[in-house]
Scaffold this motif. Structure first.
Motif, mmCIF file in Angstrom:
data_model
loop_
_atom_site.group_PDB
_atom_site.id
_atom_site.type_symbol
_atom_site.label_atom_id
_atom_site.label_comp_id
_atom_site.label_asym_id
_atom_site.label_seq_id
_atom_site.Cartn_x
_atom_site.Cartn_y
_atom_site.Cartn_z
ATOM 1 N N ASP A 174 -109.387 3.014 -3.191
ATOM 2 C CA ASP A 174 -108.617 4.143 -2.655
ATOM 3 C C ASP A 174 -109.004 4.393 -1.205
ATOM 4 O O ASP A 174 -109.938 3.769 -0.674
ATOM 5 C CB ASP A 174 -108.831 5.411 -3.500
ATOM 6 N N GLU A 175 -108.273 5.302 -0.561
ATOM 7 C CA GLU A 175 -108.483 5.549 0.860
ATOM 8 C C GLU A 175 -109.842 6.140 1.163
ATOM 9 O O GLU A 175 -110.414 5.888 2.238
ATOM 10 C CB GLU A 175 -107.374 6.469 1.391
ATOM 11 N N GLY B 126 -112.155 3.294 1.219
ATOM 12 C CA GLY B 126 -111.844 2.480 2.388
ATOM 13 C C GLY B 126 -112.412 3.069 3.661
ATOM 14 O O GLY B 126 -113.067 2.377 4.452
ATOM 15 N N LYS B 127 -112.195 4.356 3.863
ATOM 16 C CA LYS B 127 -112.741 4.999 5.062
ATOM 17 C C LYS B 127 -114.258 4.957 5.047
ATOM 18 O O LYS B 127 -114.885 4.715 6.087
ATOM 19 C CB LYS B 127 -112.254 6.441 5.167
ATOM 20 N N ALA B 128 -114.861 5.182 3.878
ATOM 21 C CA ALA B 128 -116.319 5.178 3.780
ATOM 22 C C ALA B 128 -116.889 3.815 4.167
ATOM 23 O O ALA B 128 -117.892 3.731 4.891
ATOM 24 C CB ALA B 128 -116.751 5.551 2.367
ATOM 25 N N PHE B 129 -116.244 2.741 3.706
ATOM 26 C CA PHE B 129 -116.761 1.416 4.040
ATOM 27 C C PHE B 129 -116.669 1.150 5.532
ATOM 28 O O PHE B 129 -117.658 0.746 6.161
ATOM 29 C CB PHE B 129 -116.012 0.319 3.285
ATOM 30 N N PHE B 130 -115.502 1.347 6.116
ATOM 31 C CA PHE B 130 -115.340 1.039 7.537
ATOM 32 C C PHE B 130 -116.093 2.016 8.435
ATOM 33 O O PHE B 130 -116.410 1.693 9.578
ATOM 34 C CB PHE B 130 -113.861 0.972 7.898
ATOM 35 N N SER B 131 -116.421 3.187 7.906
ATOM 36 C CA SER B 131 -117.276 4.107 8.647
ATOM 37 C C SER B 131 -118.678 3.533 8.821
ATOM 38 O O SER B 131 -119.406 3.956 9.728
ATOM 39 C CB SER B 131 -117.355 5.463 7.934
ATOM 40 N N GLY C 250 -109.172 1.836 6.442
ATOM 41 C CA GLY C 250 -109.308 2.169 5.030
ATOM 42 C C GLY C 250 -107.983 2.244 4.309
ATOM 43 O O GLY C 250 -107.909 1.971 3.096
ATOM 44 N N LYS C 251 -106.933 2.601 5.017
ATOM 45 C CA LYS C 251 -105.594 2.622 4.424
ATOM 46 C C LYS C 251 -105.001 1.218 4.368
ATOM 47 O O LYS C 251 -104.437 0.808 3.344
ATOM 48 C CB LYS C 251 -104.673 3.538 5.238
ATOM 49 N N LEU C 252 -105.124 0.475 5.453
ATOM 50 C CA LEU C 252 -104.514 -0.851 5.517
ATOM 51 C C LEU C 252 -105.121 -1.816 4.509
ATOM 52 O O LEU C 252 -104.434 -2.712 4.000
ATOM 53 C CB LEU C 252 -104.667 -1.418 6.931
ATOM 54 N N PHE D 119 -116.413 -9.397 2.529
ATOM 55 C CA PHE D 119 -115.113 -9.477 1.862
ATOM 56 C C PHE D 119 -115.216 -9.087 0.395
ATOM 57 O O PHE D 119 -114.300 -8.496 -0.172
ATOM 58 C CB PHE D 119 -114.531 -10.877 1.998
ATOM 59 N N ASN D 120 -116.330 -9.418 -0.237
ATOM 60 C CA ASN D 120 -116.485 -9.050 -1.652
ATOM 61 C C ASN D 120 -116.409 -7.542 -1.832
ATOM 62 O O ASN D 120 -115.818 -7.046 -2.803
ATOM 63 C CB ASN D 120 -117.817 -9.573 -2.186
ATOM 64 N N GLU D 121 -116.995 -6.794 -0.917
ATOM 65 C CA GLU D 121 -116.933 -5.338 -1.028
ATOM 66 C C GLU D 121 -115.562 -4.806 -0.609
ATOM 67 O O GLU D 121 -115.041 -3.877 -1.230
ATOM 68 C CB GLU D 121 -118.027 -4.691 -0.177
ATOM 69 N N VAL D 122 -114.982 -5.404 0.411
ATOM 70 C CA VAL D 122 -113.651 -4.968 0.857
ATOM 71 C C VAL D 122 -112.629 -5.140 -0.268
ATOM 72 O O VAL D 122 -111.774 -4.280 -0.491
ATOM 73 C CB VAL D 122 -113.222 -5.746 2.121
ATOM 74 N N ILE D 123 -112.709 -6.255 -1.004
ATOM 75 C CA ILE D 123 -111.780 -6.508 -2.103
ATOM 76 C C ILE D 123 -111.882 -5.427 -3.181
ATOM 77 O O ILE D 123 -110.891 -5.074 -3.827
ATOM 78 C CB ILE D 123 -112.056 -7.901 -2.710
#
Length: 249
Positions: A74-75, A78-83, A233-235, A66-70
């Motif tokens: 930008d998108e 976001g995409k890079a993290f969830f990838s 990544g968008k949401l 969560f610390n990184e998600v927060i």
């Protein structure tokens, strides 16, 4: 303790262990290292079977950090993290070695995806499961194909919609996520070791062909999971999600 991902080899079994002090949550660097370690084990001549496990006693994996998600701004980020989760699941899917999951405790979100992406999963009675993503404003989009494939679309939907509930090990076993469940971690480890070493004595060519059969019709997952990572990544940038995640900082 510091986060780590390790590979140890014993009796032709490759034991991959990951750890993070925050309930084995998964930041980008751990996801990246885990992906590469799975690939390395898959290519290692002395490894015939892989066991995926985590450190600690009562939590297998708490999902995304969560610390990184927060901190996503930008998108692209976001995409890079969830990838990261997409890459781990695809590495497991494409690995030529069978992967046994060893789930010693609770698992949430992306951790459920990891358990579902193993070829055979054993657990303890403490290993309840939860898909919490909808409650924080996103959804289990990246892991959904692996989870639905293992437990069925209806069970996945039930867990996703009832996002604040931990579902019991009985539910997980009944739906097919866990092949067997044990009273203690010690019993779990004995069973995992026995199964892995037995499998490692089998014809390696047969194991490779069986892996292909198990993962038949998932050839589009490289593209599919990348598309799902883009959705998440968008949401994660929405005001709802940002405000909700602040509570977990």
């Amino acid at each position: 303790m510091n986060p780590y991902v390790t590979l140890s080899i014993a009796n032709h079994v490759g034991y991959i262990e990951f750890f993070h002090p925050n309930r084995n949550s998964m930041p980008s660097d751990v996801l990246l290292k885990l992906t590469q370690t799975i690939k390395d084990a898959g290519e290692h001549d002395d490894v015939k079977v892989i066991v995926l496990k985590s450190g600690g006693d009562r939590t297998f994996c708490a999902g995304a950090s969560f610390n990184e998600v927060i901190s996503i701004e930008d998108e692209i980020q976001g995409k890079a993290f969830f990838s990261g989760f997409a890459n781990v699941i695809n590495a497991m899917r494409k690995c030529p070695k069978l992967i046994i999951g060893r789930v010693q405790g609770k698992t949430v979100g992306g951790g459920v995806g990891l358990a579902a992406a193993t070829d055979y999963c054993l657990a303890t009675k403490y290993a309840s499961i939860r898909l919490s993503e909808l409650s924080i404003g996103i959804g289990p989009f990246v892991i959904e194909p692996a989870v639905s494939r293992k437990i069925g679309k209806m069970a996945m939907s039930q867990m996703t919609i009832d996002a604040e509930t931990f579902f019991s090990w009985e539910f997980a076993k009944d739906k097919g996520l866990y092949a067997d469940v044990f009273d203690t971690t010690e019993d779990l480890d004995i069973a995992v070791k026995s199964l892995a070493e037995k499998l490692s004595s089998y014809n390696p060519e047969a194991l490779v062909e069986m892996k292909k059969v198990i993962w038949k019709d998932t050839e589009d997952w490289d593209t599919l999971l990348a598309e799902r990572a883009e959705i998440s990544g968008k949401l994660v940038l929405s005001k709802f999600t940002k405000n909700t995640l602040k509570r977990f900082r």
